[in-house]
Design an enzyme around this catalytic site. Structure first.
Site, PDB file in Angstrom:
ATOM      1  N   GLY A  25      40.986 -23.402 -15.480  1.00 15.85           N
ATOM      2  CA  GLY A  25      41.991 -22.646 -16.148  1.00 15.85           C
ATOM      3  C   GLY A  25      43.343 -23.204 -16.335  1.00 15.85           C
ATOM      4  N   SER A  68      39.548 -16.274 -10.372  1.00 15.45           N
ATOM      5  CA  SER A  68      39.335 -14.586 -10.410  1.00 15.45           C
ATOM      6  C   SER A  68      39.795 -14.317 -11.993  1.00 15.45           C
ATOM      7  CB  SER A  68      40.470 -14.382  -9.480  1.00 15.45           C
ATOM      8  OG  SER A  68      40.320 -12.984  -9.121  1.00 15.45           O
ATOM      9  N   TYR A 107      43.398  -4.975 -12.768  1.00 14.22           N
ATOM     10  CA  TYR A 107      43.901  -6.367 -12.482  1.00 14.22           C
ATOM     11  C   TYR A 107      44.699  -6.220 -10.779  1.00 14.22           C
ATOM     12  CZ  TYR A 107      45.845 -11.048 -11.920  1.00 14.22           C
ATOM     13  OH  TYR A 107      46.138 -12.309 -11.473  1.00 14.22           O
ATOM     14  N   LYS A 123      43.607  -7.960  -7.244  1.00 12.68           N
ATOM     15  CA  LYS A 123      44.282  -8.944  -6.607  1.00 12.68           C
ATOM     16  C   LYS A 123      44.488  -8.455  -5.114  1.00 12.68           C
ATOM     17  CE  LYS A 123      44.669 -12.463  -8.151  1.00 12.68           C
ATOM     18  NZ  LYS A 123      43.779 -13.897  -8.062  1.00 12.68           N
ATOM     19  N   SER A 168      49.324 -14.915 -19.130  1.00 12.56           N
ATOM     20  CA  SER A 168      50.991 -14.986 -19.275  1.00 12.56           C
ATOM     21  C   SER A 168      51.240 -15.516 -20.558  1.00 12.56           C
ATOM     22  CB  SER A 168      51.305 -15.691 -18.250  1.00 12.56           C
ATOM     23  OG  SER A 168      50.977 -15.076 -16.865  1.00 12.56           O
TER      24      SER A 168
END
Length: 321
Positions: free
Chosen positions: A13, A84, A160, A164, A202
């Site tokens: 990622g 994740s 989300y 988290k 993002s």
């Protein structure tokens, strides 16, 4: 000398790739996990990093299969658990898309760490486990003591943030019960030059903003941070024995409206919408919101450079015209 073999879950990622790169630069041997070893979009950019030919091993891992987690972790002195799912758009099946991989996945990684006698586990949480927290007093800066309001997330469908928060809380419970050394990094909206061919959530937000999207991310923003600084924060908390607990990781605690205004100022040629400056109700702005990381020696890249690095990278790779 301490055994410099570490595992990075979610290594392909945007944050993971930066972390793998910096770890290789520092002489570490890295076990990086990917979802599919046959997908060049996950592997090619990692295999081309400096030092990868001799000190990088890729492992195909499914967070929900304990054996695949264990094989990646075996022989490692430390683990950086980044893997994740991150979905900020509409989620159709929260349990399977977000909650199970985040919570059960974290438990499987920690169980493997315990089994293998891993020295320290660094978990990538998020400011989404700190905000939204509507009951936090508006005249007090949000700190590591602040937790996202679980019931509020359920009411508003903020899956989300819920994933988290619950994953991080489960990790702290496991660490306490099993005597495992865990530290946590809570990054804000992470941007900058992208190493993989795919953008993270993002960076997609930034592309949409430059295309005129006027969403204010009321419950999802607490400040921006550069990919490089998030990766450095992980290494700092891993290498510093004194590092403990959670670590807010933003260049400053700010409103999305501040970020949008700066993007508009730097890139007037784009159709950046005018939105109010105060977009996060009750969020107090603070320059040193990441004081714990600053005290460990991290000097954050300022918002202006984060934006320039991100936009110029997006333009050079054809994500923006």
């Amino acid at each position: 000398m301490e055994k410099k073999v570490v595992c990075v879950t979610g290594g392909s990622g945007c944050i993971g790739s930066w972390l793998v790169s910096l770890l290789l630069d520092r002489g570490y041997t890295v076990h990086a996990t990917v979802q599919n070893l046959n997908d060049e979009a996950e592997t090619k950019h990692l295999l081309s990093l400096d030092g990868a030919s001799t000190r990088l091993r890729l492992f195909q891992m499914d967070l929900l299969l304990p054996d695949s987690v264990l094989s990646a972790v075996r022989g490692c002195a430390g683990i950086f658990h980044l893997a994740s799912p991150c979905i900020v758009d509409q989620v159709h099946d929260p349990q399977n898309e977000l909650l199970d991989p985040a919570i059960k996945g974290t438990m499987n990684v920690l169980a493997a760490a315990k089994e293998e006698g891993v020295r320290r586990v660094v978990i990538t949480s998020s400011i989404s486990a700190i905000t939204p927290s509507p009951n936090w007093p508006s005249d007090v800066a949000k700190t590591e003591e602040c937790w996202t309001d679980v019931e509020y997330c359920k009411q508003k469908g903020l899956w989300y943030s819920l994933s988290k928060t619950l994953a991080e809380k489960a990790a702290w419970d496991f660490a306490k019960e099993n005597g495992l050394d865990v530290v946590v990094v809570n990054p804000g909206t992470v941007m900058g030059p992208v190493i993989p061919p795919r953008l993270n959530a993002s960076m997609v937000i930034l592309v949409r903003l430059l295309q005129g999207c006027d969403e204010t991310y009321e419950d999802l923003f607490m400040g921006s941070v550069h990919f490089k600084d998030v990766a450095l924060a992980h290494i700092l908390v891993y290498e510093n024995q004194s590092a403990a607990g959670r670590h807010v990781c933003v260049e400053a605690i700010s409103h999305y409206g501040d970020f949008v205004a700066k993007v508009a100022e730097l890139y007037p040629e784009y159709n950046v919408p005018r939105i109010p400056r105060d977009t996060q109700p009750g969020l107090l702005r603070v320059k040193d919101g990441a004081k714990k990381l600053m005290d460990l020696g991290l000097q954050f890249i300022p918002m202006e450079k984060i934006i320039k690095d991100a936009v110029e990278d997006l333009k050079s790779k054809g994500f923006l015209s």
